[in-house]
Design a protein around this motif. Structure first.
Motif, short mmCIF file in Angstrom:
data_model
loop_
_atom_site.label_atom_id
_atom_site.label_comp_id
_atom_site.label_asym_id
_atom_site.label_seq_id
_atom_site.Cartn_x
_atom_site.Cartn_y
_atom_site.Cartn_z
N VAL A 89 8.90 -11.24 -2.43
CA VAL A 89 9.30 -10.62 -3.70
C VAL A 89 10.63 -11.22 -4.16
O VAL A 89 11.56 -11.36 -3.36
N ALA A 90 10.76 -11.53 -5.43
CA ALA A 90 12.04 -11.95 -5.98
C ALA A 90 13.02 -10.78 -5.93
O ALA A 90 12.69 -9.67 -6.35
N LEU A 91 14.22 -11.02 -5.38
CA LEU A 91 15.21 -9.95 -5.20
C LEU A 91 16.60 -10.44 -5.59
O LEU A 91 16.89 -11.63 -5.50
N ASP A 92 17.44 -9.49 -5.98
CA ASP A 92 18.86 -9.77 -6.20
C ASP A 92 19.71 -9.29 -5.04
O ASP A 92 20.81 -9.80 -4.81
N ASP A 93 19.23 -8.27 -4.30
CA ASP A 93 20.00 -7.68 -3.19
C ASP A 93 19.05 -6.85 -2.34
O ASP A 93 17.83 -6.92 -2.53
N VAL A 94 19.59 -6.01 -1.44
CA VAL A 94 18.74 -5.37 -0.43
C VAL A 94 18.78 -3.84 -0.46
O VAL A 94 18.23 -3.20 0.43
N TRP A 95 19.35 -3.24 -1.48
CA TRP A 95 19.59 -1.78 -1.43
C TRP A 95 18.39 -1.03 -2.01
O TRP A 95 18.43 -0.45 -3.09
N PHE A 96 17.31 -1.00 -1.21
CA PHE A 96 16.02 -0.52 -1.71
C PHE A 96 16.00 0.99 -1.95
O PHE A 96 15.12 1.48 -2.65
N ARG A 97 16.92 1.72 -1.38
CA ARG A 97 17.05 3.14 -1.71
C ARG A 97 17.27 3.32 -3.21
O ARG A 97 16.81 4.32 -3.79
N ASP A 98 17.95 2.36 -3.82
CA ASP A 98 18.36 2.51 -5.21
C ASP A 98 17.46 1.78 -6.19
O ASP A 98 17.22 2.26 -7.30
N ASN A 99 16.97 0.59 -5.82
CA ASN A 99 16.10 -0.13 -6.76
C ASN A 99 14.63 0.08 -6.47
O ASN A 99 13.78 -0.32 -7.26
N GLY A 100 14.31 0.75 -5.38
CA GLY A 100 12.92 1.01 -5.04
C GLY A 100 12.37 2.23 -5.76
O GLY A 100 13.08 2.93 -6.48
N PRO A 101 11.09 2.53 -5.57
CA PRO A 101 10.46 3.68 -6.21
C PRO A 101 10.88 4.98 -5.53
O PRO A 101 11.28 4.99 -4.37
N LEU A 102 10.78 6.09 -6.27
CA LEU A 102 10.98 7.42 -5.70
C LEU A 102 9.61 8.10 -5.62
O LEU A 102 9.00 8.41 -6.65
N PHE A 103 9.14 8.30 -4.40
CA PHE A 103 7.79 8.81 -4.18
C PHE A 103 7.70 10.31 -4.44
O PHE A 103 8.64 11.07 -4.14
N VAL A 104 6.55 10.70 -4.97
CA VAL A 104 6.25 12.12 -5.18
C VAL A 104 4.88 12.42 -4.58
O VAL A 104 4.04 11.52 -4.45
N VAL A 105 4.67 13.68 -4.19
CA VAL A 105 3.41 14.08 -3.56
C VAL A 105 2.89 15.36 -4.19
O VAL A 105 3.64 16.13 -4.79
N ARG A 106 1.62 15.59 -4.03
CA ARG A 106 1.05 16.90 -4.37
C ARG A 106 0.03 17.27 -3.30
O ARG A 106 -0.65 16.42 -2.74
N GLY A 107 -0.05 18.56 -3.02
CA GLY A 107 -0.89 19.04 -1.93
C GLY A 107 -0.04 19.35 -0.73
O GLY A 107 0.92 18.65 -0.43
N ALA A 108 -0.34 20.42 -0.03
CA ALA A 108 0.45 20.86 1.12
C ALA A 108 -0.39 20.77 2.38
O ALA A 108 -1.61 20.81 2.33
N PRO A 109 0.27 20.70 3.56
CA PRO A 109 1.73 20.64 3.70
C PRO A 109 2.31 19.23 3.67
O PRO A 109 3.51 19.04 3.50
N GLU A 110 1.49 18.20 3.88
CA GLU A 110 2.05 16.87 4.04
C GLU A 110 1.80 15.94 2.87
O GLU A 110 2.18 14.79 2.89
N GLY A 111 1.14 16.43 1.83
CA GLY A 111 0.91 15.58 0.68
C GLY A 111 -0.49 15.02 0.68
O GLY A 111 -0.78 14.04 1.36
N ASP A 112 -1.41 15.64 -0.07
CA ASP A 112 -2.77 15.12 -0.16
C ASP A 112 -2.80 13.81 -0.94
O ASP A 112 -3.61 12.94 -0.68
#
Length: 357
Positions: A89-112
């Motif tokens: 992947v083409a990258l400028d830096d390594v701080w994937f917490r910030d430039n990466g996706p923010l995952f969401v889930v639905r369904g309990a308890p662990e995310g269907d």
């Protein structure tokens, strides 16, 4: 693969962002590159990074983004392929917490089902290059085949700390930065995070650590360790500029309540005693930038007198996980540590958006 730009937004479809300690399907991260970017510290950073990735891979799969042939060859020579999947992947830096996706889930308890939100990234207010990094979530989407939401709002994962029960922490210093979303105020951001991440109650601290070029990311100072318990850093030297800021945060935290109006349990975590700087600028070493995974917590340490004390405190609040201290003296030269470079993918089947057809 659907790109969703308009309502219904995640919350309306039952999606929300889970806590970090919810079960992971994998961890995503990026391999360090460019010795000039690391001011001559690249080899040391890669050695510490290899320890981090190998540790995580003992517990869960790792997806590793590599910028080019040299980065991939170096990573493979240090890591091999055991439980690690490589993505060019083409990258400028390594701080994937910030430039990466923010995952969401639905369904309990662990995310269907699992999807994500692709917010804009502008390198903490246009401080560095970001044109490649802001595109990286699309690599994740293509690999997973995930329908997901795209938002023009600038939002970084390190600026939010969630308890998985509708509450999140942040700082005004970061979210209200003029170089991020100058047209959005507190109420606007609260509504947006409710719609996209399912955050029902956003709790605001004022500021973060001195020397933090992210403008006060919450993940360097104050973290949830379970739904009702918050760990927050304190500076014990009254002459240090962090002393007053962290004390003010502590007092503010004592007034906060959860979604049901109950006060939180607050645990104090020391900052490292050692003053660290690079090219005349202060660095923000902290034990709060730990990463929580499947059965483990990996904590940055610095060869500092407070290392053992911090690990003892965190073992006390994570009694059901293996708490592992790994050296981060080189990695912190880039301004962050283990939480900053990782992003968890929750357990669940990838959502294809078929119910919108």
């Amino acid at each position: 693969m659907k790109h969703l730009l308009a309502p219904p937004f995640p919350r309306a479809l039952g999606f929300s962002m889970p806590s970090e300690w919810a079960p992971h399907a994998a961890t995503w991260t990026s391999w360090p590159f460019d010795d000039e970017l690391w001011v001559g510290h690249l080899d040391g950073v890669r050695a510490e990074f290899a320890d981090l990735v190998k540790t995580i891979a003992r517990f869960e799969p790792v997806h590793l983004l590599v910028r080019d042939e040299e980065a991939e060859a170096d990573a493979r020579s240090r890591l091999g392929t055991a439980n690690v999947t490589y993505h060019r992947v083409a990258l400028d830096d390594v701080w994937f917490r910030d430039n990466g996706p923010l995952f969401v889930v639905r369904g309990a308890p662990e995310g269907d089902q699992v999807s994500f939100v692709n917010f804009e990234f502008n390198s903490w207010g246009r401080k560095f290059e970001w044109e490649n990094d802001t595109k990286a979530p699309e690599t994740v989407a293509a690999f997973l085949g995930a329908a997901h939401w795209d938002s023009s709002v600038v939002m970084e994962g390190g600026s939010l700390e969630l308890n998985g029960a509708g509450v999140a922490l942040t700082t005004r210093q970061c979210l209200l930065s003029e170089e991020r979303n100058p047209h959005l105020g507190e109420e606007d951001l609260e509504a947006l995070l409710r719609d996209f991440l399912g955050i029902e109650k956003l709790l605001w601290l004022d500021a973060g650590l001195e020397g933090d070029h992210t403008d006060g990311h919450i993940d360097t100072i104050t973290r949830f360790v379970n739904e009702r318990t918050i760990v927050t850093v304190i500076e014990e030297d009254q002459d240090d500029p962090n002393f007053a800021t962290m004390r003010a945060n502590l007092e503010r935290l004592k007034t906060f309540t959860d979604a049901r109006g109950r006060p939180f349990d607050i645990v104090e975590l020391p900052l490292p005693r050692t003053y660290m700087e690079l090219e005349g600028k202060r660095l923000p070493p902290t034990y709060a930038n730990f990463y929580v995974g499947n059965g483990f917590v990996v904590v940055p340490i610095y060869g500092d007198p407070n290392d053992d004390r911090a690990l003892e405190i965190l073992r006390g609040v994570f009694a059901d996980r293996e708490v592992i201290g790994l050296m981060s003296r080189e990695l912190i030269t880039g301004g962050g540590s283990f939480h900053c470079v990782t992003q968890q993918q929750p357990v669940g089947a990838v959502w294809k958006g078929d119910d919108l057809d």
